[in-house]
Design a protein around this motif. Structure first.
Motif, PDB file in Angstrom:
ATOM      1  N   ILE A  61       0.821  -1.210   0.000  1.00  0.00           N
ATOM      2  CA  ILE A  61       0.000   0.000   0.000  1.00  0.00           C
ATOM      3  C   ILE A  61       0.858   1.264   0.000  1.00  0.00           C
ATOM      4  CG2 ILE A  61      -1.949  -1.199   1.053  1.00  0.00           C
ATOM      5  CD1 ILE A  61      -1.366   0.188   3.676  1.00  0.00           C
ATOM      6  N   ILE A  72      -7.507   2.842  -0.171  1.00  0.00           N
ATOM      7  CA  ILE A  72      -7.037   1.536   0.288  1.00  0.00           C
ATOM      8  C   ILE A  72      -8.077   0.922   1.212  1.00  0.00           C
ATOM      9  CG2 ILE A  72      -5.201   0.275   1.453  1.00  0.00           C
ATOM     10  CD1 ILE A  72      -4.285   1.711  -1.109  1.00  0.00           C
ATOM     11  N   GLN A  73      -8.566  -0.242   0.820  1.00  0.00           N
ATOM     12  CA  GLN A  73      -9.522  -0.977   1.647  1.00  0.00           C
ATOM     13  C   GLN A  73      -8.883  -2.287   2.119  1.00  0.00           C
ATOM     14  OE1 GLN A  73     -13.110  -3.602   0.417  1.00  0.00           O
ATOM     15  NE2 GLN A  73     -13.991  -1.558   0.682  1.00  0.00           N
ATOM     16  N   ALA A  74      -8.802  -2.461   3.424  1.00  0.00           N
ATOM     17  CA  ALA A  74      -8.256  -3.689   3.994  1.00  0.00           C
ATOM     18  C   ALA A  74      -9.381  -4.688   4.248  1.00  0.00           C
ATOM     19  CB  ALA A  74      -7.534  -3.387   5.299  1.00  0.00           C
ATOM     20  N   VAL A  96      -4.674   2.877   5.470  1.00  0.00           N
ATOM     21  CA  VAL A  96      -5.943   2.151   5.330  1.00  0.00           C
ATOM     22  C   VAL A  96      -7.086   3.113   5.634  1.00  0.00           C
ATOM     23  CG1 VAL A  96      -7.396   0.328   6.286  1.00  0.00           C
ATOM     24  CG2 VAL A  96      -4.977  -0.105   5.832  1.00  0.00           C
ATOM     25  N   ALA A  99     -12.471  -0.603   5.215  1.00  0.00           N
ATOM     26  CA  ALA A  99     -12.290  -2.004   5.602  1.00  0.00           C
ATOM     27  C   ALA A  99     -13.567  -2.764   5.306  1.00  0.00           C
ATOM     28  CB  ALA A  99     -11.939  -2.122   7.081  1.00  0.00           C
TER      29      ALA A  99
END
Length: 270
Positions: A61, A72-74, A96, A99
């Motif tokens: 990332i 950014i998606q965790a 992040v 999520a």
């Protein structure tokens, strides 16, 4: 912005045995050029195994964020033996912003994807405490109700985003009727999207876009196919086809900046 659709990229298949940060970052960045605004990533080691060790995840990332404004998606999910605390490890990684939040247990093929209520509540609290935007993964109609009930206790930020997942063996089928039924349970003031799981065509995606989906998730985590006769060699080919489909329906593909506006995510400071 019902005429604007966010493309979310899930680039790594569960059976992938080589996940090198530099290679993965380049694959992701190629997709940005064709319209990806979000990248959905599990924490994996270099052999592709799920792990609570975020070292390679963070490297990936960092490389992506250095060259793009991609959201950014965790993932906090995935069928594994990890505890819910281990699954939540990426929430502490700098960068992040979103999520995935899995809100119930479901059969996925021969596996049981276990998300008991205490785990769901723990994960929800960890996400909200960090001001991370959750994307609620809903495999069955009852999961929508789980979220609405949980929202009375947790008070998730708005707008809420529901991701409808159809097509897993043992769960809701990937049919238009199932899509309509799932959509009917989602609050009208919420955002919703569809995951392109296991598909060899884009019929359910097209139906979702026509019905007002705000997001479509695509990529090798869910399917390698461009059509029943052709498999993609790289993720950008799927993103390119999806973007073309969205535009052919007189809708716009959201840039990362517009996606942030839709999802109420601040513009990232360089």
């Amino acid at each position: 912005m019902s005429d604007t659709v966010i493309i979310s990229l899930a680039p790594v298949a569960a059976d992938c045995t080589r996940v090198i940060p530099e290679e993965l970052a380049q694959e992701i960045l190629a997709c940005v050029e064709y319209g990806a605004a979000i990248v959905h990533l599990h924490v994996r080691d270099k052999q592709g195994k799920l792990t609570p060790d975020t070292t390679d995840f963070q490297s990936t990332i960092d490389l992506v964020r250095h060259q793009s404004d991609l959201i950014i998606q965790a993932s906090t999910g995935g069928v594994s033996a990890m505890s819910i605390a281990e699954r939540c490890a990426p929430l502490d990684c700098p960068g992040v912003e979103m999520a995935s939040l899995n809100v119930g247990s479901v059969n996925l093929g021969d596996a049981v994807y276990a998300n008991p209520t205490p785990d769901v509540e723990y994960c929800s609290q960890q996400i909200t405490a960090r001001s991370i935007v959750p994307e609620f993964e809903v495999f069955e109609i009852g999961m929508v109700n789980n979220i609405l009930t949980l929202n009375e206790k947790i008070k998730f930020r708005n707008p809420m985003l529901f991701n409808i997942v159809l097509g897993h063996r043992g769960s809701s089928p990937a049919t238009i009727d199932a899509l309509i039924a799932m959509r009917s349970m989602i609050p009208r003031d919420a955002l919703w999207g569809i995951t392109h799981f296991g598909r060899k065509n884009f019929d359910v995606i097209a139906a979702a876009v026509a019905m007002g989906a705000s997001e479509v998730r695509i990529g090798f985590e869910d399917s390698y196919y461009l059509s029943a006769e052709e498999m993609a060699e790289q993720n950008y080919q799927q993103v390119k086809k999806l973007a073309r489909l969205i535009r052919s329906m007189d809708k716009q593909v959201a840039s990362p900046e517009i996606a942030r506006r839709i999802l109420n995510i601040p513009i990232r400071q360089q």
